[in-house]
Design a protein around this motif. Structure first.
Motif, PDB file in Angstrom:
ATOM      1  N   LEU A  66       4.290   5.753  -0.267  1.00 42.81           N
ATOM      2  CA  LEU A  66       3.518   5.108   0.927  1.00 42.81           C
ATOM      3  C   LEU A  66       2.327   5.756   1.220  1.00 42.81           C
ATOM      4  O   LEU A  66       1.091   5.228   1.134  1.00 42.81           O
ATOM      5  N   TYR A  90       0.080   4.978  -2.050  1.00 43.17           N
ATOM      6  CA  TYR A  90      -0.321   3.448  -1.938  1.00 43.17           C
ATOM      7  C   TYR A  90      -1.469   3.446  -1.030  1.00 43.17           C
ATOM      8  O   TYR A  90      -2.580   2.928  -1.368  1.00 43.17           O
ATOM      9  N   LYS A  91      -1.469   4.174   0.255  1.00 43.72           N
ATOM     10  CA  LYS A  91      -2.343   3.795   1.145  1.00 43.72           C
ATOM     11  C   LYS A  91      -3.635   4.616   0.830  1.00 43.72           C
ATOM     12  O   LYS A  91      -4.738   4.046   0.616  1.00 43.72           O
ATOM     13  N   ALA A 105      -7.921  -1.819   7.738  1.00 40.87           N
ATOM     14  CA  ALA A 105      -6.727  -1.958   6.875  1.00 40.87           C
ATOM     15  C   ALA A 105      -5.619  -1.508   7.753  1.00 40.87           C
ATOM     16  O   ALA A 105      -5.582  -0.697   8.369  1.00 40.87           O
ATOM     17  N   ASP A 106      -4.352  -2.371   7.449  1.00 38.44           N
ATOM     18  CA  ASP A 106      -3.363  -2.097   8.558  1.00 38.44           C
ATOM     19  C   ASP A 106      -2.013  -1.721   7.315  1.00 38.44           C
ATOM     20  O   ASP A 106      -1.579  -2.898   6.716  1.00 38.44           O
ATOM     21  N   PHE A 107      -1.615  -0.748   7.384  1.00 41.72           N
ATOM     22  CA  PHE A 107      -0.230  -0.315   6.573  1.00 41.72           C
ATOM     23  C   PHE A 107       0.810   0.046   7.570  1.00 41.72           C
ATOM     24  O   PHE A 107       1.791   0.516   6.914  1.00 41.72           O
ATOM     25  N   ASP A 108       0.910  -0.638   8.789  1.00 34.78           N
ATOM     26  CA  ASP A 108       1.954  -0.388   9.641  1.00 34.78           C
ATOM     27  C   ASP A 108       2.901  -1.495   9.698  1.00 34.78           C
ATOM     28  O   ASP A 108       3.928  -1.325  10.125  1.00 34.78           O
ATOM     29  N   ARG A 109       2.559  -2.587   8.947  1.00 32.61           N
ATOM     30  CA  ARG A 109       3.438  -3.756   8.942  1.00 32.61           C
ATOM     31  C   ARG A 109       4.561  -3.429   8.058  1.00 32.61           C
ATOM     32  O   ARG A 109       4.775  -2.649   7.218  1.00 32.61           O
ATOM     33  N   PHE A 136       5.201  -2.987   4.031  1.00 31.19           N
ATOM     34  CA  PHE A 136       4.922  -2.041   3.377  1.00 31.19           C
ATOM     35  C   PHE A 136       6.104  -1.073   3.055  1.00 31.19           C
ATOM     36  O   PHE A 136       6.346  -0.478   2.063  1.00 31.19           O
ATOM     37  N   THR A 137       6.798  -0.813   4.347  1.00 30.85           N
ATOM     38  CA  THR A 137       7.755   0.261   4.175  1.00 30.85           C
ATOM     39  C   THR A 137       9.069  -0.558   3.228  1.00 30.85           C
ATOM     40  O   THR A 137       9.479   0.129   2.550  1.00 30.85           O
ATOM     41  N   VAL A 186       3.149  -7.780  -2.060  1.00 29.46           N
ATOM     42  CA  VAL A 186       2.967  -6.387  -1.828  1.00 29.46           C
ATOM     43  C   VAL A 186       3.676  -5.606  -2.952  1.00 29.46           C
ATOM     44  O   VAL A 186       3.130  -4.613  -3.513  1.00 29.46           O
ATOM     45  N   MET A 217       1.968  -2.775  -4.956  1.00 30.66           N
ATOM     46  CA  MET A 217       2.265  -1.436  -5.066  1.00 30.66           C
ATOM     47  C   MET A 217       2.829  -0.939  -6.348  1.00 30.66           C
ATOM     48  O   MET A 217       2.549   0.284  -6.767  1.00 30.66           O
TER      49      MET A 217
END
Length: 197
Positions: A116, A119-120, A135-139, A142-143, A177, A181
């Motif tokens: 993670l 990737y970010k 950019a929103d990686f909290d969705r 992604f996890t 995704v 990734m």
């Protein structure tokens, strides 16, 4: 549909806090969001609000029963759940540790966190400064994708359908995704077979 009746039909034990939260969400949903415009009927809207309340109060919810009661297909249900959460401004996050415990793969925690972070960092490096802030990686997607790819790399058996259900992710979103990734972090999650393909 009244929440108490819905709770009985879902076969859940009475939990006043969950009921109160579900009723509050349903009230907000009726005021803030035109569910009919998205093809979400009254019963379905109640089920969705009930599931969101259970999630917020960390109470287990039988999604298969919920889907059956809602009258929607799995995909339509997941899409509707995401739509209602967005409309109500509810942010769901997925904790790597909780996910690892739930799927019995605690050994994956550090690998998932590494993927993670990488990737970010690598993804943002391709963006201009102005777009990086938005950019929103909290969705949860992604996890869940990082978890799935790490499990596959380490040959751990994971139920992908259940993982997508837990993260309220649709198949196309998950696949997009995962492709991104895998491409950006192939050194961490890639499998040799893919490279030759």
């Amino acid at each position: 549909m009244e929440m108490k009746a819905l709770e009985r039909r879902l076969g859940m034990a009475a939990d006043r806090e969950v009921l109160r939260k579900a009723e509050e969400l349903l009230h907000l949903c009726r005021m803030e969001f035109d569910a009919a415009a998205f093809g979400i009927g009254d019963v379905c809207r109640s089920v969705l609000c009930f599931e969101i309340a259970c999630s917020m109060m960390q109470v287990p919810f039988d999604r298969q029963k919920g889907i059956k009661l809602s009258g929607l297909s799995d995909k339509a249900y997941n899409r509707s759940l995401t739509t209602v959460q967005n409309a109500l401004g509810i942010r769901t996050s997925l904790n790597v540790r909780e996910l690892a415990v739930q799927f019995g793969c605690v050994r994956l925690i550090q690998a998932v966190q590494r993927v993670l972070a990488a990737y970010k960092e690598r993804f943002l490096a391709t963006f201009p400064e102005a777009r990086r802030r938005s950019a929103d990686f909290d969705r949860p997607v992604f996890t869940s994708v990082a978890f799935y790819l790490c499990a596959r790399k380490q040959k751990a058996s994971i139920d992908k359908a259940k993982l997508m259900e837990v993260s309220s992710t649709s198949d196309p979103e998950f696949s997009n995704v995962a492709a991104s990734m895998t491409d950006i972090c192939f050194d961490l999650v890639g499998v040799e077979k893919e490279k030759s393909e």
